[in-house]
Write a protein that holds these residues in place. Structure first.
Motif, mmCIF file in Angstrom:
data_model
loop_
_atom_site.group_PDB
_atom_site.id
_atom_site.type_symbol
_atom_site.label_atom_id
_atom_site.label_comp_id
_atom_site.label_asym_id
_atom_site.label_seq_id
_atom_site.Cartn_x
_atom_site.Cartn_y
_atom_site.Cartn_z
ATOM 1 N N UNK A 1 0.843 -1.200 0.000
ATOM 2 C CA UNK A 1 0.000 0.000 0.000
ATOM 3 C C UNK A 1 0.874 1.244 0.000
ATOM 4 N N UNK A 2 0.678 2.101 -1.006
ATOM 5 C CA UNK A 2 1.371 3.389 -1.069
ATOM 6 C C UNK A 2 0.477 4.513 -0.556
ATOM 7 N N UNK A 3 -0.744 4.586 -1.057
ATOM 8 C CA UNK A 3 -1.654 5.648 -0.579
ATOM 9 C C UNK A 3 -3.074 5.314 -1.030
ATOM 10 N N UNK A 4 -4.031 5.655 -0.161
ATOM 11 C CA UNK A 4 -5.443 5.545 -0.514
ATOM 12 C C UNK A 4 -6.047 6.938 -0.473
ATOM 13 N N UNK A 5 -6.571 7.390 -1.622
ATOM 14 C CA UNK A 5 -7.170 8.724 -1.741
ATOM 15 C C UNK A 5 -8.686 8.589 -1.640
ATOM 16 N N UNK A 6 -9.225 9.125 -0.547
ATOM 17 C CA UNK A 6 -10.679 9.089 -0.346
ATOM 18 C C UNK A 6 -11.332 10.226 -1.115
ATOM 19 N N UNK A 7 -12.507 9.969 -1.657
ATOM 20 C CA UNK A 7 -13.212 10.965 -2.446
ATOM 21 C C UNK A 7 -13.541 12.194 -1.604
ATOM 22 N N UNK A 8 -13.412 13.377 -2.249
ATOM 23 C CA UNK A 8 -13.761 14.619 -1.564
ATOM 24 C C UNK A 8 -15.268 14.769 -1.354
ATOM 25 N N UNK A 9 -16.043 13.924 -2.016
ATOM 26 C CA UNK A 9 -17.495 13.992 -1.832
ATOM 27 C C UNK A 9 -17.974 13.073 -0.718
ATOM 28 N N UNK A 10 -17.069 12.248 -0.168
ATOM 29 C CA UNK A 10 -17.435 11.325 0.903
ATOM 30 C C UNK A 10 -17.196 11.972 2.258
ATOM 31 N N UNK A 11 -18.138 11.829 3.172
ATOM 32 C CA UNK A 11 -17.961 12.356 4.527
ATOM 33 C C UNK A 11 -17.018 11.490 5.343
ATOM 34 N N UNK A 12 -16.950 10.200 4.989
ATOM 35 C CA UNK A 12 -16.061 9.320 5.744
ATOM 36 C C UNK A 12 -14.665 9.390 5.150
ATOM 37 N N UNK A 13 -13.669 8.854 5.868
ATOM 38 C CA UNK A 13 -12.296 8.762 5.383
ATOM 39 C C UNK A 13 -11.877 7.312 5.512
#
Length: 864
Positions: free
Chosen positions: A267-279
């Protein structure tokens, strides 16, 4: 019951058909929405993957820039390295540290830690070890000391001690062994901080000047001189965020994994959507919970000597470009609503028809009342039988209306028809027959000649009268004198038509505004939205940067009653002039007329005239400079020839003196060496003076006045050779591989020699300036076609090429991609117009990063 079904059969048919069609349309819309949703997610995922790939490549290219710095400069100190890397750190926010690790410092860095796989890296030694500053020779530059530049809180660079950890040691060792760019696995940015983010290292080997092009393991094995390594540390979170933040939020999550690693290090990085309230994050490198049920797109990309995989997952809040995600429900309920409304309308129409039938029963009872009313008004009422063969009634005002001695007692229909001209009478009779056939009413306007009052206009209206059984019982109507109304209406219509024609066909955008800048009237649909309060705000037609100034000037026009105007430029490079003219009533300005005129062509013509004047001035100046250079050059040629003859005459005497007295020195050289130097110098002075004379002649020819004559016989091969001589210095500056391939003879063309020279100069200069390096070539060739009717001149370069969105605009005036370097955008536009005037064609073929080919086709002179 049967009568009820027969009466409302159409309603039942419409209801059943509407229900079936609505359900079918709803299902079809739902299927289309689901298909489009998946396609749009694939497009959005491709954009994000491409963006991450581009940012990663830009970050790794930074190491190539620093390696180029070491190749370009003989020696680099700490301050120069810091200045160079500071600009890089400002442009690349995801680069945390840039280091230069010379090979002399690499052993200490590599031996202190242990690589992540448990091995101790080995650094090449022996004959390939770099020389120190004190051991500098003429063939190899001194190796600079270790430098390190780290990012500060403000984004600028600061000096820092070179970092050392196992991942860095491993990546430098792999770079040393392979001679290629090496990339590490995931590592902590700051190991001392448990919550610190992750980063990767990239190491690029730097070889000596003799091996500057080396970069492969094959070169390293042949004994290339390795100087050291350019190392960069990249913040993974910032790298991915920089790539994704360039795009519009769409509800897509991005997972970046290192396929070359194992375990949690994948795992290098997980980018969560800016439209999602969760992370949602995953330390194991797996997709978030529930991610397998969503749409996914995965792509594997090379990063140095490693491979990364980028997986995009659509979230529940994925935003697509669809107008309605629940449109199938809208279609379903909308269709049902329309079906219900149509059924209600049919029921109501049926009931209204029944009421109308009942109303006809009262018409006969009130006929006498209407007759009395007709006797007392100026409008002439008339009535005929159902067959329109007998006139049953006509009002007494008919005699006054027609001005003729008619007998109202007659029951002939011709009494009503003969007062008009024959053609108009037939038109009235046709209207009556049409009313009888289809049962509708009619209204026509007919002229009638009246002796004492001249031409009058009568409006004739007819109506059917039906019995309760829906049978036509009679036809009634009336005559009305509308002469004054007709004349006024015709005059008003003509005036309005003329004014509207002028108003609507104006090439300008014209509208009137009130004191609040709201639009009252316009000559065409406005290219901007209506304001929130229902008003039309005129400033919205202008760019945002001129709206305040427009409002201020408009207020001054209302206050002073004077005309005002100004010009502005849009983002599409067009220029517009705004004229504001007050519309006054007495002493008060009631409104203002605003006229928007496109003045782009005028400004282009002005700029082109200025450009042509500058070019003409440069031509005159070049001719003057050529004349001033010619005078001293003639003296150089004459003196060089004289000195050469003097030396040849003195050479035997000096040779005889050498035989008698022995060797002697001239300017510190022996007689034999001096004789060779003097002979070669005299020859070079003469050759260079002749070269100056050729250059001057070309300048004088370039500065010759162009009278625009198109009847000159032009030798294309001779013109191309002259252009090549004129551009010799620029060719030597840009490339080492310029070729001019011309046949022994070419058919002549008719045109303007000087204008053709200008075209060839523009095209060749553009080809030279597109070359990224001197090793790339430019090839100019010319040949006639098989029929001998046209000559094709081809200018092929191995430059950077032209993008697809640019190649369609390169012939437009004032369009340029070299605005920063002084380009005007007129070269290719003028060249295209010149070739068109010669009856030829100018075509472009280009592929990005591969080169461009310009083809110029010219017709040859036809033989009589």
């Amino acid at each position: 019951m049967f009568d009820h079904l027969r009466k409302y059969a159409a309603v039942y048919v419409v209801a059943i058909s509407g229900l079936l069609l609505t359900c079918l349309s709803s299902w079809n819309v739902r299927q289309e929405l689901q298909s489009n949703h998946l396609k749009e997610f694939q497009w959005a995922a491709a954009d994000r993957i491409q963006s991450v790939r581009a940012v990663v490549e830009q970050g790794l290219d930074t190491l190539l820039e620093i390696r180029g710095l070491f190749y370009a400069a003989r020696s680099i100190d700490d301050d120069e390295f810091l200045v160079f890397t500071e600009s890089i750190l400002k442009r690349r926010s995801y680069i945390e540290r840039l280091m230069w690790v010379p090979l002399s410092a690499a052993p200490a860095l590599l031996e202190s830690p242990t690589a992540s796989d448990g091995r101790t890296p080995v650094v090449p030694s022996g004959s390939n070890a770099p020389r120190t500053m004190s051991a500098r020779s003429d063939h190899q530059p001194a190796t600079p000391a270790a430098f390190s530049a780290a990012r500060t809180g403000s984004g600028t660079a600061q000096r820092a001690a070179p970092a050392a950890d196992s991942e860095l040691a491993e990546v430098i060792a792999r770079a040393a062994q392979t001679g290629k760019l090496a990339v590490s696995g995931r590592t902590r940015l700051d190991p001392a901080r448990p919550g610190a983010g992750y980063a990767i290292y990239a190491a690029l080997p730097v070889f000596g000047p003799a091996d500057a092009s080396a970069g492969s393991s094959a070169t390293a094995e042949k004994g290339a001189s390795l100087l050291g390594f350019v190392v960069g540390a990249y913040d993974l979170q910032e790298l991915v965020h920089v790539a994704i933040n360039l795009l519009e939020p769409r509800g897509v999550e991005v997972l970046v994994r290192d396929d070359s690693a194992v375990g949690d290090a994948r795992l290098l990085h997980f980018y969560a959507s800016r439209l999602e309230s969760r992370t949602a994050r995953s330390d194991s490198g797996l997709l978030p919970e529930g991610g397998d049920e969503q749409s996914q797109v995965a792509v594997r990309i090379p990063v140095g000597d490693r491979h990364w995989s980028i997986t995009c997952v659509a979230t529940d809040t994925f935003r697509s470009a669809e107008a309605f995600t629940e449109a199938h429900w809208l279609v379903l309920f909308g269709g049902l609503a329309c079906t219900v409304l149509l059924c209600l309308y049919l029921v109501r129409s049926r009931r209204e028809l029944e009421n109308r039938i009942r109303l006809t029963q009262t018409i006969y009872e009130r006929e006498e009342l209407f007759r009395q009313l007709a006797e007392t008004v100026d409008v002439v009422f008339w009535a005929t039988n159902a067959e329109a063969t007998r006139l049953e009634y006509i009002g007494p005002a008919f005699r006054h209306l027609t001005g003729q001695g008619v007998r109202l007692e007659s029951s002939e229909l011709s009494l009503m028809l003969d007062v008009f001209r024959p053609a108009d009478g037939r038109a009235l009779h046709a209207a009556l027959e049409q009313l009888r056939s289809n049962g509708g009413r009619f209204t026509i306007v007919l002229p009638v000649e009246r002796g004492d009052r001249g031409l009058r206009w009568l409006r004739v209206c007819g109506f059917p009268v039906r019995e309760p059984g829906c049978e036509l019982s009679r036809i009634v109507g009336f005559f009305e004198d509308i002469t004054e109304h007709k004349l006024a209406e015709d005059a008003l219509r003509d005036s309005e038509e003329k004014l509207r024609t002028l108003f609507n066909h104006s090439p300008d955008l014209i509208f009137t505004v009130d004191s609040q800048a709201d639009i009252l009237l316009t000559n065409r649909p406005l290219p901007f939205p209506i304001g929130t309060g229902g008003e039309k705000r005129s400033e919205l037609v202008l760019p945002a940067n001129v709206r305040i100034g427009y409002r201020d000037r408009l207020q001054q026009v209302f206050a002073s009653g004077c005309v005002d105007h100004f010009q502005f430029a849009r983002d599409d490079a067009t220029w517009w002039e705004v004229r504001m003219v007050p519309i006054s009533s007495a002493s008060e300005v009631m409104a203002a007329m605003v006229v928007l005129t496109d003045v782009t062509e005028n400004r282009k013509l002005q700029w082109q005239a200025i450009r042509n004047a500058r070019l003409a001035s440069l031509g005159v100046l070049s001719a003057g400079v050529a004349h001033e250079i010619n005078n001293p050059n003639h003296a150089i040629l004459a003196n060089a020839s004289l000195l050469a003859r003097i030396w040849r005459d003195a050479l035997p005497i000096l040779a005889e003196y050498e035989e008698e007295q022995g060797d002697f020195l001239l300017a510190g050289l022996s007689f034999h060496q001096a004789s060779q130097v003097i002979e070669r110098g005299m020859t070079e002075i003469g050759d260079n003076a002749k070269r100056i004379r050729k250059i001057v002649n070309n300048l004088k020819h370039l500065g010759k006045e162009d009278r625009g004559q198109m009847d000159e016989v032009a030798d294309v091969g001779k013109i191309l050779r002259a252009v090549a001589r004129l551009l010799a210095a620029r060719i030597r500056k840009h490339t080492d591989a310029f070729s001019l391939a011309l046949p022994d003879s070419l058919p002549a063309v008719k045109g303007n020699v000087q204008q053709l020279e200008q075209v060839f100069i523009n095209v060749i200069v553009n080809a030279l300036e597109s070359l990224p390096e001197r090793s790339r070539s430019v090839r100019v060739s010319a040949a006639a076609d098989d029929q001998g009717k046209r000559i094709t001149v081809r200018v092929e370069d191995q430059g950077q090429g032209i993008a697809e969105d640019v190649i369609t605009q390169i012939g437009e005036p004032f369009f340029t991609t070299k605005g920063d370097s002084g380009g005007t955008g007129l070269g290719l536009s003028i060249s295209s117009s010149i070739i068109e005037k010669h009856g030829g064609v100018l075509r472009f073929e280009s592929r990005e990063n591969e080169g461009t080919t310009v083809c110029i086709e010219l017709p040859v002179i036809k033989e009589d």
